[in-house]
Design a protein around this motif. Structure first.
Motif, mmCIF file in Angstrom:
data_model
loop_
_atom_site.group_PDB
_atom_site.id
_atom_site.type_symbol
_atom_site.label_atom_id
_atom_site.label_comp_id
_atom_site.label_asym_id
_atom_site.label_seq_id
_atom_site.Cartn_x
_atom_site.Cartn_y
_atom_site.Cartn_z
ATOM 1 N N ALA A 28 7.841 2.295 2.004
ATOM 2 C CA ALA A 28 6.726 3.094 1.491
ATOM 3 C C ALA A 28 6.570 4.397 2.266
ATOM 4 O O ALA A 28 6.316 5.451 1.669
ATOM 5 N N ALA A 29 6.738 4.341 3.571
ATOM 6 C CA ALA A 29 6.645 5.560 4.375
ATOM 7 C C ALA A 29 7.732 6.553 3.985
ATOM 8 O O ALA A 29 7.460 7.744 3.804
ATOM 9 N N ASP A 30 8.958 6.081 3.839
ATOM 10 C CA ASP A 30 10.063 6.964 3.453
ATOM 11 C C ASP A 30 9.865 7.555 2.060
ATOM 12 O O ASP A 30 10.299 8.663 1.786
ATOM 13 N N LEU A 31 9.213 6.784 1.165
ATOM 14 C CA LEU A 31 8.994 7.252 -0.205
ATOM 15 C C LEU A 31 7.677 8.005 -0.364
ATOM 16 O O LEU A 31 7.348 8.449 -1.460
ATOM 17 N N SER A 32 6.916 8.138 0.720
ATOM 18 C CA SER A 32 5.575 8.737 0.660
ATOM 19 C C SER A 32 4.704 8.002 -0.358
ATOM 20 O O SER A 32 3.897 8.608 -1.057
ATOM 21 N N ALA A 33 4.904 6.703 -0.446
ATOM 22 C CA ALA A 33 4.138 5.879 -1.387
ATOM 23 C C ALA A 33 2.762 5.592 -0.813
ATOM 24 O O ALA A 33 2.635 5.229 0.350
ATOM 25 N N GLY A 34 1.756 5.729 -1.639
ATOM 26 C CA GLY A 34 0.390 5.510 -1.200
ATOM 27 C C GLY A 34 -0.104 4.091 -1.373
ATOM 28 O O GLY A 34 -1.219 3.778 -0.983
ATOM 29 N N LEU A 35 0.734 3.219 -1.953
ATOM 30 C CA LEU A 35 0.306 1.852 -2.212
ATOM 31 C C LEU A 35 1.486 0.911 -2.059
ATOM 32 O O LEU A 35 2.602 1.238 -2.486
ATOM 33 N N VAL A 36 1.251 -0.231 -1.432
ATOM 34 C CA VAL A 36 2.236 -1.313 -1.360
ATOM 35 C C VAL A 36 1.572 -2.544 -1.968
ATOM 36 O O VAL A 36 0.505 -2.956 -1.524
ATOM 37 N N ARG A 37 2.210 -3.107 -3.004
ATOM 38 C CA ARG A 37 1.694 -4.275 -3.701
ATOM 39 C C ARG A 37 2.667 -5.418 -3.530
ATOM 40 O O ARG A 37 3.879 -5.241 -3.655
ATOM 41 N N PHE A 38 2.163 -6.613 -3.190
ATOM 42 C CA PHE A 38 3.030 -7.777 -3.029
ATOM 43 C C PHE A 38 2.607 -8.887 -3.963
ATOM 44 O O PHE A 38 1.410 -9.146 -4.145
#
Length: 97
Positions: free
Chosen positions: A82-92
């Motif tokens: 997520a950090a590498d993708l600049s993603a603002g959300l992680v869903r599991f």
């Protein structure tokens, strides 16, 4: 998911990868794409991840990350993704012990 391929189901003739999915979303006017566990994103190098993030940003697409198998190691790997993708959300999906 069907355009990418689902294990145990008939596979598409030309499955989408993450970049193709992002470009397709932009063509459809979408602004957010959640990249999940049916894409092999953890196999991408940090450089490949950042290139995907740059392409998404250039197309005006915000990225989110989704995963399965909530363990400490897998969560840490997805947070780095997520950090590498600049993603603002992680869903599991919590689907195991």
């Amino acid at each position: 998911a069907w355009a990418i391929g689902i294990p145990g189901q008939p596979q598409p003739a030309a499955p989408l990868d993450a970049g193709a999915l992002v470009r397709c979303a932009a063509t459809l006017g979408l602004r957010v794409v959640q990249l999940c566990d049916n894409l092999p994103l953890l196999a991408l190098s940090p450089t490949e991840r950042r290139a995907l993030a740059a392409e998404a940003a250039a197309l005006g697409i915000a990225l989110e990350v989704g995963g399965r198998g909530l363990t400490a190691d897998n969560l840490a790997a997805h947070l780095a993704l997520a950090a590498d993708l600049s993603a603002g959300l992680v869903r599991f999906v919590i689907d195991g012990p």
